[in-house]
Write an enzyme that holds these catalytic residues in place. Sequence first.
Site, short mmCIF file in Angstrom:
data_model
loop_
_atom_site.label_atom_id
_atom_site.label_comp_id
_atom_site.label_asym_id
_atom_site.label_seq_id
_atom_site.Cartn_x
_atom_site.Cartn_y
_atom_site.Cartn_z
N GLY A 122 0.79 -1.24 0.00
CA GLY A 122 0.00 0.00 0.00
C GLY A 122 0.82 1.27 0.00
CB SER A 123 -0.34 4.76 0.55
OG SER A 123 0.26 5.99 0.85
CB THR A 124 5.11 5.78 0.72
OG1 THR A 124 4.54 6.95 0.13
CG2 THR A 124 5.65 4.89 -0.37
CB VAL A 125 0.60 7.85 3.69
CG1 VAL A 125 0.05 8.55 4.92
CG2 VAL A 125 0.72 8.87 2.55
N GLY A 126 1.95 4.94 4.90
CA GLY A 126 1.97 3.94 5.98
C GLY A 126 3.08 4.18 7.00
#
Lengths: 137, 395
Positions: free
Chosen positions: A63-67
């Site tokens: 998933g997103s690198t905002v993780g």
Amino acid sequence: MKKVVKCRSLVQGEAYGEALVSKEPISFYGGIDPESGRVVERGHPLEGKAVSGKVLFFPYGKGSTVGSYIIYRLAKKGLAPLAIVNVKSEPIIVIGCVLSSIPLVDGFPVKYLDVVRSGSTVRVIAEENEAIVVIEV
Amino acid sequence: MYLTKEEERILEGHEGVVRQRALEIVVKVGEVLGAERLIKVTKAHVSGISYKNIGDAGLELIEELFTSKGAFSVPTSLNPAGMDLKLWKFMNLPRTYVEKQNRIINCLRSMGAEPLLTCIPYLIEPPSFGEQVAWGESNAILYANSVLGARTNREGGPLALFEGIVGRAPYVDLRTDESRKPTICVICELRKDSKLSQLPGLIGFHIGSTVKSGVPYIKGVEHFLKDNYDLRLFLAGIGTAGGIGLALIDKISPEAPKSLPENVETVKIDEIELRESYEKLSIDLDDVDAVVLGCPHMSDRELHSVINVIKSKGRSRRRIIVFLPRSLNDSLSLVKLRKYNLEVYNDTCMVVCDLRAMGVERVVVDSAKAAYYLSSQGYSVRLMSLNEILRWAFT
């Protein structure tokens, strides 16, 4: 009986506690609620379970690198896992764990995701050059 | 991993806690990717700026970096934010959202970032051939590698932030000569008169979702990329669907081979397959709330050609919203275009702002990337070519 598994140390530290195990990858962004630490991804095997205070086992992140920011936020709120054990870590998990000083190891053999079970007691020791995961079975 | 004396000093904390932590991250990520050393980068471009995307978690981290005296050591630009910094009142956003978005920008600016707030930094400050940069934002990465011959991996938002702080990145993958050779050959067999050939973003999206990773050598698309706008739509499409950071496009990419590479698999794409990808991205809509353009951001020249079409026909019957970088065109000076039903915004884009708050649920776009991300956010989306849209907007 104890099973000792050698791993690669990515973020140093020690943890002792209850395991929470997912055979499916985990997306921290969108997959875990940063306010409660619970898995909220629909249909995920850990849906509804809190990762907080657990030694969290999963194959790899997705998933997103905002993780990475979500892991950091969980840590600031005291809701982070005690340690993370991956089959193969990728940048999202690595960045989140370094920022939050959460012990991180990878190289955990995928077949052992069947040996360690949610609720098992485990110890993670990640030192400079090597790491071990001790599973009490 | 091999580290220089200077890097060891940073890791020991002699240059402050933020540089220490940032280098630790870059080294660990490098180890995971199999890098044997780091390389200095000349500039960074950080994605993950919108408060809508990174939320309180991102805000808290960026504020902590700032209060711990973190600073960028190379010129660092920023991707679009979650609102137009001047016209946010037109975007109908809650006060807390505006306040928190401003805090994010102010911290990064105080750390030395240049708030270009655009996804097309390559048109404003292009890196040169062979230059090692640390870029987030998939369309910018593809443009830097494939059109300019600069070198960056797909760094991801937080990683580019830390690489900008230490001015280094893992020397691995697309940074090395060996990894910039084609791994697959894609031949486009689309007819020039096909309606789908007017949608370069769709062709890119289809290639991205077919090839998924590696370095494709792409032949037969140059006829469909008539200008730089088409090329950007095409690359943005590739970056949306897969993990590709470099596409070697025949007659366009400086590093494209002169002839078909040997010993690599070849795939062909045709009208039928492309039609299937189109059905995934576009639904039939009789009426829409707005036409939304600028994903990737438009340039000033492209905006002005749109303005000229609109002015020549009078007021548009459909609401048209366009996004482009402030450094190319200050939206304040364009507010008067609202009488033509044309709204121009800077600093943000359709994917990272809140279109819903602006009363938009059903949209027409010319970009496959926008279609993909807006559909996944629950919007109803129709994909049409820019020429088609400009005709349709007046009927």
